[in-house]
Design a protein around this motif. Structure first.
Motif, short mmCIF file in Angstrom:
data_model
loop_
_atom_site.label_atom_id
_atom_site.label_comp_id
_atom_site.label_asym_id
_atom_site.label_seq_id
_atom_site.Cartn_x
_atom_site.Cartn_y
_atom_site.Cartn_z
N ASN A 8 0.81 -1.22 0.00
CA ASN A 8 0.00 0.00 0.00
C ASN A 8 0.84 1.27 0.00
OD1 ASN A 8 0.98 0.06 2.60
ND2 ASN A 8 -1.00 0.37 3.59
N GLY A 9 2.16 1.12 -0.14
CA GLY A 9 3.04 2.28 -0.19
C GLY A 9 3.64 2.70 1.13
N THR A 10 3.24 2.04 2.22
CA THR A 10 3.80 2.36 3.53
C THR A 10 5.26 1.93 3.60
OG1 THR A 10 1.66 2.10 4.63
CG2 THR A 10 3.62 1.94 6.01
N LEU A 11 6.10 2.80 4.12
CA LEU A 11 7.52 2.53 4.27
C LEU A 11 7.80 1.93 5.63
CD1 LEU A 11 8.45 5.94 2.76
CD2 LEU A 11 9.08 3.78 1.70
N VAL A 12 8.72 0.98 5.69
CA VAL A 12 9.06 0.29 6.93
C VAL A 12 10.56 0.40 7.17
CG1 VAL A 12 8.93 -1.87 8.22
CG2 VAL A 12 7.23 -1.38 6.46
N ILE A 13 10.94 0.77 8.39
CA ILE A 13 12.35 0.85 8.74
C ILE A 13 12.59 0.23 10.11
CG2 ILE A 13 12.69 2.99 7.42
CD1 ILE A 13 12.75 4.46 10.18
N ASP B 100 14.69 1.10 13.62
CA ASP B 100 15.33 2.21 14.32
C ASP B 100 15.68 1.73 15.72
OD1 ASP B 100 16.33 4.64 15.07
OD2 ASP B 100 14.41 5.70 15.08
N GLY B 101 16.88 1.19 15.86
CA GLY B 101 17.28 0.59 17.13
C GLY B 101 16.49 -0.67 17.38
N SER B 102 15.72 -0.69 18.47
CA SER B 102 14.90 -1.86 18.81
C SER B 102 13.50 -1.77 18.24
CB SER B 102 14.80 -1.99 20.33
OG SER B 102 14.18 -0.86 20.90
N MET B 103 13.19 -0.66 17.56
CA MET B 103 11.83 -0.44 17.08
C MET B 103 11.68 -0.62 15.57
SD MET B 103 10.60 2.83 19.41
CE MET B 103 12.07 3.78 19.05
N ILE B 104 10.53 -1.15 15.17
CA ILE B 104 10.11 -1.16 13.78
C ILE B 104 9.16 0.01 13.59
CG2 ILE B 104 8.95 -2.43 11.95
CD1 ILE B 104 9.73 -5.02 13.35
N LYS B 105 9.44 0.85 12.60
CA LYS B 105 8.64 2.05 12.39
C LYS B 105 8.09 2.08 10.97
CE LYS B 105 11.05 5.01 15.75
NZ LYS B 105 11.78 6.31 15.92
N THR B 106 6.99 2.80 10.80
CA THR B 106 6.38 2.95 9.48
C THR B 106 6.05 4.41 9.19
OG1 THR B 106 4.14 2.57 10.34
CG2 THR B 106 5.37 0.63 9.57
N TYR B 107 5.91 4.68 7.89
CA TYR B 107 5.51 6.03 7.45
C TYR B 107 4.80 5.89 6.11
CZ TYR B 107 5.90 10.78 5.57
OH TYR B 107 5.62 12.00 5.02
N LEU B 108 3.58 6.40 6.03
CA LEU B 108 2.81 6.40 4.80
C LEU B 108 2.81 7.81 4.21
CD1 LEU B 108 1.04 4.98 2.73
CD2 LEU B 108 -0.94 5.42 4.19
N PRO B 109 3.52 8.02 3.11
CA PRO B 109 3.58 9.35 2.50
C PRO B 109 2.19 9.88 2.17
CG PRO B 109 5.24 7.91 1.53
CD PRO B 109 4.37 7.04 2.39
N GLY B 110 1.99 11.16 2.47
CA GLY B 110 0.71 11.79 2.19
C GLY B 110 -0.31 11.62 3.28
N LYS B 111 -0.01 10.80 4.30
CA LYS B 111 -0.95 10.57 5.39
C LYS B 111 -0.31 10.81 6.74
CE LYS B 111 -4.00 7.13 7.48
NZ LYS B 111 -4.52 5.74 7.42
N ASP B 112 0.81 10.13 7.00
CA ASP B 112 1.45 10.24 8.31
C ASP B 112 2.30 11.51 8.41
OD1 ASP B 112 0.33 7.82 9.01
OD2 ASP B 112 2.10 6.65 8.42
N LYS B 113 2.37 12.06 9.61
CA LYS B 113 3.16 13.26 9.84
C LYS B 113 4.61 12.92 10.18
CE LYS B 113 -0.73 16.08 11.43
NZ LYS B 113 -1.27 16.92 12.54
#
Length: 292
Positions: free
Chosen positions: A240-245, A247-260
């Motif tokens: 769906n275009g969500t990016l996954v990275i 960051d240390g011990s955490m898995i993070k996401t960011y959806l362009p155009g939606k998430d800040k």
């Protein structure tokens, strides 16, 4: 089982690195509603076949199929391994004398995969293609390029390359004509392609300013996506275009155009996982590396 002499593909700078391979582990995180309201439901340790060795660059070849790079007990030579998540079985795909293979990836054409091969001189880094059924010896692609560190297929004829150098370069090459065009310099090691054929990469503008960007092959334009967290350059893209990275011990996401901003979907610190990188995503699964 018949063995094939095969190769690999991710960033290697010189033969000196082989003496310094770190101990790394591979984990599989499974989620519910990963693309909408992610909730992690399980975490599995995958490199029981090589618990004290180097394990890296896992890549989904299917929902239940992962290829990865491993060196038993951090030996100097790496091979490609196959892991079946359904059968919980693994086997070595490559066993090439005095040659290391890194970062396997499926090609756009069914029945073959590629990887970067570190030749026996420890310096030549080449891209090779092999049949997934291990029925042949494979062929070298782009024979004029000897400094390939990373790559991502954009279509059946075109591959994006991270060329090792000072500075590192993003190059788009045609595997039929061997034509290669430099797009931009000072990029990160991770290259990914979305459902529309756009290439995502990290532009390291300065030491503390790493920006995720996309390259559009049709009009050769570059767009800014979002800033990466400090020191992070590995990522993947959901359907769906969500990016996954990591960051240390955490898995993070960011959806362009939606998430800040980047938002955490899992904190694995209580599992002893502190350095997540080299992610690969398929549907509700994320496979990643933890550097010990």
């Amino acid at each position: 089982m018949q063995k094939l002499i095969i190769l690999g593909t991710f960033l290697i700078f010189s033969s000196a690195i082989f003496a310094q391979l770190p101990k790394t582990d591979v984990y599989l995180a499974e989620f519910k509603n990963l693309g909408t309201q992610p909730q992690m439901i399980s975490l599995k340790y995958l490199n029981g076949f090589n618990p004290n060795g180097y394990n890296n660059q896992p890549k989904f070849f299917g929902y239940d199929e992962i290829y990865m790079t491993s060196a038993i007990d951090t030996a100097q030579i790496t091979d490609i391994y196959h892991f079946d998540l359904k059968k919980i079985e693994s086997y070595r795909v490559t066993n090439t004398e005095k040659i290391s293979e890194f970062s396997p990836a499926p090609t756009p054409l069914l029945g073959s995969f590629t990887c970067v091969r570190i030749e026996s001189d420890g310096a030549d880094q080449s891209l090779w293609k092999y049949p997934t059924d291990r029925s042949g010896q494979g062929i070298r692609l782009l024979p004029n390029l000897k400094n390939i560190g990373y790559y991502a297929w954009m279509n059946k004829d075109t591959v994006a390359l991270f060329l090792v150098g000072s500075p590192h370069k993003l190059v788009i090459a045609n595997v039929n004509t061997n034509a290669a065009e430099t797009i931009i310099e000072n990029i990160g090691r991770c290259l990914k392609v979305d459902n529309d054929g756009n290439l995502y990469f990290v532009h390291k503008i300065s030491t503390d300013n790493w920006v995720l960007k996309s390259y559009h092959i049709k009009d050769k334009s570059i767009s800014v996506i979002y800033n990466m967290p400090p020191g992070r350059e590995d990522f993947d893209i959901m359907m769906n275009g969500t990016l996954v990275i990591g960051d240390g011990s955490m898995i993070k996401t960011y959806l362009p155009g939606k998430d800040k901003d980047w938002g955490s979907i899992a904190d694995l610190s209580l599992k002893g996982i502190k350095n997540i990188n080299r992610l690969s995503v398929v549907r509700d699964r994320i496979v990643f590396i933890n550097n010990k």
